[in-house]
Design an enzyme around this catalytic site. Structure first.
Site, mmCIF file in Angstrom:
data_model
loop_
_atom_site.group_PDB
_atom_site.id
_atom_site.type_symbol
_atom_site.label_atom_id
_atom_site.label_comp_id
_atom_site.label_asym_id
_atom_site.label_seq_id
_atom_site.Cartn_x
_atom_site.Cartn_y
_atom_site.Cartn_z
ATOM 1 N N LYS A 34 0.826 -1.215 0.000
ATOM 2 C CA LYS A 34 0.000 0.000 0.000
ATOM 3 C C LYS A 34 0.858 1.261 0.000
ATOM 4 O O LYS A 34 1.899 1.314 0.654
ATOM 5 C CB LYS A 34 -0.900 0.034 1.247
ATOM 6 C CG LYS A 34 -1.947 -1.059 1.272
ATOM 7 C CD LYS A 34 -2.711 -1.089 2.589
ATOM 8 C CE LYS A 34 -3.869 -0.124 2.619
ATOM 9 N NZ LYS A 34 -4.750 -0.365 3.797
ATOM 10 N N HIS A 38 -16.069 -3.750 5.435
ATOM 11 C CA HIS A 38 -15.541 -2.409 5.724
ATOM 12 C C HIS A 38 -16.540 -1.754 6.672
ATOM 13 O O HIS A 38 -17.679 -1.492 6.293
ATOM 14 C CB HIS A 38 -15.410 -1.605 4.427
ATOM 15 C CG HIS A 38 -15.022 -0.169 4.651
ATOM 16 N ND1 HIS A 38 -13.852 0.382 4.174
ATOM 17 C CD2 HIS A 38 -15.649 0.837 5.308
ATOM 18 C CE1 HIS A 38 -13.782 1.655 4.532
ATOM 19 N NE2 HIS A 38 -14.870 1.963 5.223
ATOM 20 N N GLU A 54 -11.794 4.234 9.932
ATOM 21 C CA GLU A 54 -12.185 3.109 9.070
ATOM 22 C C GLU A 54 -11.484 1.819 9.491
ATOM 23 O O GLU A 54 -10.282 1.816 9.748
ATOM 24 C CB GLU A 54 -11.832 3.411 7.613
ATOM 25 C CG GLU A 54 -12.578 4.621 7.061
ATOM 26 C CD GLU A 54 -12.479 4.738 5.540
ATOM 27 O OE1 GLU A 54 -13.388 5.336 4.953
ATOM 28 O OE2 GLU A 54 -11.507 4.233 4.946
ATOM 29 N N GLU A 71 -7.612 3.356 8.090
ATOM 30 C CA GLU A 71 -7.252 4.767 7.987
ATOM 31 C C GLU A 71 -8.282 5.629 8.706
ATOM 32 O O GLU A 71 -9.354 5.152 9.081
ATOM 33 C CB GLU A 71 -7.123 5.213 6.523
ATOM 34 C CG GLU A 71 -8.424 5.223 5.748
ATOM 35 C CD GLU A 71 -8.298 5.954 4.415
ATOM 36 O OE1 GLU A 71 -7.364 6.762 4.230
ATOM 37 O OE2 GLU A 71 -9.165 5.739 3.552
ATOM 38 N N ASN A 119 -10.350 9.285 8.185
ATOM 39 C CA ASN A 119 -10.674 10.427 7.325
ATOM 40 C C ASN A 119 -11.032 11.606 8.220
ATOM 41 O O ASN A 119 -11.958 11.516 9.025
ATOM 42 C CB ASN A 119 -11.831 10.094 6.390
ATOM 43 C CG ASN A 119 -11.401 9.095 5.334
ATOM 44 O OD1 ASN A 119 -10.321 9.223 4.759
ATOM 45 N ND2 ASN A 119 -12.211 8.094 5.093
ATOM 46 N N ARG A 129 -12.524 14.425 7.931
ATOM 47 C CA ARG A 129 -13.466 15.319 7.244
ATOM 48 C C ARG A 129 -14.853 14.684 7.273
ATOM 49 O O ARG A 129 -15.012 13.551 7.712
ATOM 50 C CB ARG A 129 -13.029 15.480 5.789
ATOM 51 C CG ARG A 129 -12.889 14.125 5.117
ATOM 52 C CD ARG A 129 -12.681 14.186 3.642
ATOM 53 N NE ARG A 129 -12.225 12.919 3.125
ATOM 54 C CZ ARG A 129 -12.998 11.887 2.817
ATOM 55 N NH1 ARG A 129 -14.304 11.968 2.993
ATOM 56 N NH2 ARG A 129 -12.489 10.763 2.347
ATOM 57 N N VAL A 169 -18.809 11.332 2.318
ATOM 58 C CA VAL A 169 -19.927 11.249 1.374
ATOM 59 C C VAL A 169 -21.129 10.580 2.049
ATOM 60 O O VAL A 169 -22.264 11.046 1.936
ATOM 61 C CB VAL A 169 -19.508 10.413 0.129
ATOM 62 C CG1 VAL A 169 -20.683 10.219 -0.813
ATOM 63 C CG2 VAL A 169 -18.331 11.042 -0.593
HETATM 64 P P1 ADP Z 1 -7.812 4.415 0.272
HETATM 65 O O1 ADP Z 1 -7.346 5.552 1.122
HETATM 66 O O2 ADP Z 1 -7.086 4.334 -1.028
HETATM 67 O O3 ADP Z 1 -9.301 4.369 0.136
HETATM 68 P P2 ADP Z 1 -7.860 2.309 2.341
HETATM 69 O O4 ADP Z 1 -6.704 1.954 3.167
HETATM 70 O O5 ADP Z 1 -8.968 3.075 2.999
HETATM 71 O O6 ADP Z 1 -7.346 3.078 1.032
HETATM 72 O O7 ADP Z 1 -8.485 1.006 1.714
HETATM 73 C C1 ADP Z 1 -9.520 1.049 0.749
HETATM 74 C C2 ADP Z 1 -10.118 -0.317 0.576
HETATM 75 O O8 ADP Z 1 -9.099 -1.273 0.178
HETATM 76 C C3 ADP Z 1 -10.735 -0.910 1.827
HETATM 77 O O9 ADP Z 1 -12.048 -0.473 2.051
HETATM 78 C C4 ADP Z 1 -10.651 -2.383 1.493
HETATM 79 O O10 ADP Z 1 -11.652 -2.699 0.550
HETATM 80 C C5 ADP Z 1 -9.322 -2.533 0.776
HETATM 81 N N1 ADP Z 1 -8.210 -2.857 1.723
HETATM 82 C C6 ADP Z 1 -7.374 -1.989 2.344
HETATM 83 N N2 ADP Z 1 -6.507 -2.634 3.149
HETATM 84 C C7 ADP Z 1 -6.783 -3.963 3.050
HETATM 85 C C8 ADP Z 1 -6.231 -5.169 3.626
HETATM 86 N N3 ADP Z 1 -5.219 -5.146 4.484
HETATM 87 N N4 ADP Z 1 -6.798 -6.351 3.286
HETATM 88 C C9 ADP Z 1 -7.835 -6.402 2.402
HETATM 89 N N5 ADP Z 1 -8.376 -5.315 1.816
HETATM 90 C C10 ADP Z 1 -7.868 -4.111 2.114
#
Ligand code: ADP
Length: 447
Positions: free
Chosen positions: A158, A208, A275, A287, A289, A291, A294
């Site tokens: 990531k 989520h 989240e 993470e 947010n 703010r 939506v």
């Molecule tokens: P962004 O800031 O790009 O939205 P996030 O960290 O919030 O990134 O992750 C977005 C989505 O990606 C999550 O809602 C989930 O669907 C998937 N995701 C993120 N981390 C994981 C993980 N460790 N395992 C499986 N899916 C993940």
């Protein structure tokens, strides 16, 4: 006290903020690009200022143009909405320098949470459970391989500066990892100008679930329960609901306490969303947010609390208008994100809206800036509205959603409404038996 708020945004969220201002007796200022001169937020605000050409980089993202618009109109605070400058710490610093209020958290908190590596380290420090993974940035493939072997595959690479699901790559095994690592880095560099990446255990069937919080500057931090946003396409939310069918009151109160204690520890100000991925009864932070989101209306529907109003109160130094004990959850709410896109290919479909007749009636809320004859410009996000339905329980909510979708009339552009009509009769969806990968399978998407 704030007497005039400039809304540094467009579309439905600009309308949402203008409405809250009007109900509080606060004047509103709309800013717009030259492509948006006929937009509804410009018509509804008390004043409006053109801040640049169609390109968002030169208008909605232009800090000098927005600061100048505040100076010209005498706005004493800015509401950033979501997207655009809402999580830009430098913007907050500049507003501070000009003595203009920011309706949101401090620049420092935006900075910490905007860097996913820093945010995760902070979450651990604050006692929030996180996804197992690397301890900070992973610098090269060898280090990534070693960590992944210890953790067990699959793993997710990531981007530290990631957002909107970009800069994220799965490696199912050792052979996949070098490419996943390099691609995530390259994508991160191209999209965010920062190639720092880290590694997490890839959870295979999580939901989520996110917790809404609201905090004031008097030491109060209150949670407003969760939203289940598992229905996603390419890591983007499509439909959100509250409450989640997989949490009971005890689990909700437990995670709510973890989050509010953490926010008190941080000294957080304003609304925010923490989240999580949720699998086998465990929460894993992904993470925060910093703010308004939506999907905030589903929380407003089940709690009866106006989140934008609370944001404005907090920014004025007032206390939240409720305590944790005052918060109760009533019924069930679902939000459908309606995009001007082909419902099968998801290709954007800008153009002139010939007819627009949104649904109404009891328990139906439509947040949209559409009107008959409006030309949707091709330059911005394709979200054109949000349909939020609320009813006594999930079953009644699904019936009401079906009724509301049936009333919707919009011609001239393609929308994602048919996707929701297709989703509604599905047995898994009706049973809320889904995880974050379910929708893509339903849509028949390959990777
Ligand atoms: P962004 O800031 O790009 O939205 P996030 O960290 O919030 O990134 O992750 C977005 C989505 O990606 C999550 O809602 C989930 O669907 C998937 N995701 C993120 N981390 C994981 C993980 N460790 N395992 C499986 N899916 C993940």
């Amino acid at each position: 006290m704030v007497s005039k708020i400039l809304i540094a945004n467009r579309g439905e969220i600009a309308l949402r903020v203008i409405r809250a201002c009007r109900e509080l007796g606060i004047k509103s200022v709309a800013v717009h690009s030259s492509a948006d001169d006929k937009a509804m937020h410009v018509r509804l605000a008390d004043e409006s200022v053109c801040i640049g050409p169609a390109s968002a980089a030169k208008s909605y993202l232009s800090i000098p143009a927005i600061v100048a618009a505040c100076e010209i109109t005498g706005a004493d605070a800015v509401h950033p909405g979501y997207g655009f400058l809402s999580e830009n710490a430098k913007f907050v610093d500049i507003l501070d320098e000009h003595n203009i209020g920011f309706i949101g958290p401090t620049a420092e908190h935006i900075r910490i949470m905007g860097d996913k590596i820093a945010a995760k380290a902070k979450a651990i420090e604050l006692g929030i459970p996180v996804v197992p993974g690397s301890d900070g940035e992973v610098k090269n493939v060898d280090e990534a391989l070693k960590l992944a072997r210890d953790m067990g595959f699959p793993v997710l690479v990531k981007a530290a500066s990631g957002g909107g699901g970009r800069g994220m790559k799965i490696a199912n095994n050792e052979a996949d990892l070098p490419e996943a690592f390099t691609t995530a880095r390259t994508e991160a560099k191209a999209a965010f100008g920062d190639d720092a990446v880290y590694i997490e255990k890839y959870l295979e069937k999580p939901r989520h679930i996110e917790i809404q919080v609201a905090c004031d500057t008097h030491g109060n931090a209150v949670h407003l329960g969760e939203r289940d946003c598992s229905l996603q396409r390419r890591h983007q939310k499509v439909l959100e609901e509250a409450p989640s069918t997989v949490l009971d009151d005890k689990a909700r109160a437990a995670i709510g306490k973890i989050v509010t204690d953490a926010m008190k520890g941080l000294g957080y100000r304003g609304v925010g969303t923490v989240e999580f991925l949720f699998e086998d009864g465990e929460f894993y932070f992904i993470e925060m947010n910093t703010r308004l989101q939506v999907e905030h209306p589903v929380t407003e529907a089940i709690t009866g609390i106006d989140l934008v109003r609370e944001q404005i109160r907090v920014a004025q130094g007032q206390k939240l208008s409720f305590t944790q004990e005052d918060v109760s959850f009533k019924g069930h709410a679902i939000e459908c994100r309606i995009n001007a896109e082909n419902p099968e290919t998801f290709t954007p479909s800008p153009g002139v809206v010939q007819t627009y007749h949104p649904p109404g009636g009891l328990g139906v809320r439509m947040d949209s800036s559409m009107y008959s004859g409006y030309a949707i410009p091709p330059y911005y996000d394709s979200l054109i509205g949000k349909l939020i339905v609320h009813a006594d329980d999930r079953e009644a909510c699904l019936m009401r959603l079906n009724r509301a979708l049936g009333e919707f009339a919009i011609d001239g552009v393609e929308t994602t409404i048919p996707l929701f009509e297709k989703l509604l009769p599905d047995e898994d969806f009706r049973a809320a038996d889904y995880d974050i990968h379910w929708l893509e399978k339903f849509l028949g998407m390959k990777d």
